[in-house]
Motif scaffolding. Structure first.
Motif, PDB file in Angstrom:
ATOM      1  N   PHE A  98       0.846  -1.197   0.000  1.00 44.57           N
ATOM      2  CA  PHE A  98       0.000   0.000   0.000  1.00 44.57           C
ATOM      3  C   PHE A  98       0.888   1.256   0.000  1.00 44.57           C
ATOM      4  O   PHE A  98       0.647   2.192  -0.763  1.00 44.57           O
ATOM      5  CB  PHE A  98      -0.949   0.021   1.206  1.00 44.57           C
ATOM      6  N   ALA A  99       1.901   1.252   0.855  1.00 46.34           N
ATOM      7  CA  ALA A  99       2.810   2.404   0.919  1.00 46.34           C
ATOM      8  C   ALA A  99       3.515   2.614  -0.425  1.00 46.34           C
ATOM      9  O   ALA A  99       3.678   3.745  -0.889  1.00 46.34           O
ATOM     10  CB  ALA A  99       3.831   2.194   2.036  1.00 46.34           C
ATOM     11  N   GLU A 100       3.914   1.508  -1.067  1.00 46.98           N
ATOM     12  CA  GLU A 100       4.562   1.613  -2.396  1.00 46.98           C
ATOM     13  C   GLU A 100       3.618   2.230  -3.422  1.00 46.98           C
ATOM     14  O   GLU A 100       4.031   3.035  -4.252  1.00 46.98           O
ATOM     15  CB  GLU A 100       4.947   0.216  -2.903  1.00 46.98           C
ATOM     16  N   ILE A 101       2.349   1.839  -3.373  1.00 46.05           N
ATOM     17  CA  ILE A 101       1.362   2.372  -4.318  1.00 46.05           C
ATOM     18  C   ILE A 101       1.218   3.878  -4.138  1.00 46.05           C
ATOM     19  O   ILE A 101       1.201   4.639  -5.107  1.00 46.05           O
ATOM     20  CB  ILE A 101       0.002   1.658  -4.143  1.00 46.05           C
ATOM     21  N   VAL A 102       1.154   4.312  -2.887  1.00 48.99           N
ATOM     22  CA  VAL A 102       1.029   5.755  -2.625  1.00 48.99           C
ATOM     23  C   VAL A 102       2.268   6.480  -3.132  1.00 48.99           C
ATOM     24  O   VAL A 102       2.167   7.535  -3.773  1.00 48.99           O
ATOM     25  CB  VAL A 102       0.796   6.034  -1.116  1.00 48.99           C
TER      26      VAL A 102
END
Ligand code: FES
Length: 143
Positions: free
Chosen positions: A115-119
């Motif tokens: 999720f953090a990578e997507i953001v």
């Protein structure tokens, strides 16, 4: 525009992406503060009007994050969302806006790091694209 900080709206499924965002927080994984998360019972709830309205209201980028394909709790809500995102990409192109401003992602509740990578990925992409423009005009907050 180096000081441009994009506004990104994330429509997140309760069962996966929202839980993954929560997990990222619990794991203290750092990600850019540009995202505003909107909780949905399933990504099947999104429609083209809702997605376009986010841009109309000042978002520079939008993403929809649902369960892994085949794992939607409402059978095929995430597949319907995928089609709606593809449709909105075409609408954005028609109004002269880069279709990369919207994306669909699939993840599980255990993927806090993802999720953090997507953001990070979306923030970087939208920073490179700059503020949203429709037929050469900036969005409501830039006028
Ligand atoms: Fe998660 Fe449908 S329940 S996308």
């Amino acid at each position: 525009m180096s000081d441009f900080e994009p506004k990104i709206v994330a429509y997140c499924c309760n069962f996966c992406a929202f839980a993954a965002a929560d997990l990222a927080g619990a794991m203290r994984v750092q990600y850019p503060p540009n995202v505003r998360i909107i909780l949905l019972p399933c990504t099947g709830k999104v429609d083209a009007i809702l997605l376009m309205k986010a841009f109309e209201d000042g978002a520079d980028g939008v993403f929809v994050a649902g369960c892994m394909e085949g794992e939607c709790h409402f059978v095929e809500g995430n597949l319907r969302a995928k089609k709606k995102v593809a449709y909105v990409k075409r609408l954005l192109e028609e109004v002269g806006t880069d279709p990369q401003r919207i994306e669909m992602f699939n993840l599980s509740s255990a993927m806090g790091g993802r999720f953090a990578e997507i953001v990070e990925e979306m923030t970087k992409r939208i920073k490179e694209l700059g503020p949203v423009e429709v037929d050469g005009e900036r969005g409501p907050e830039e006028k």
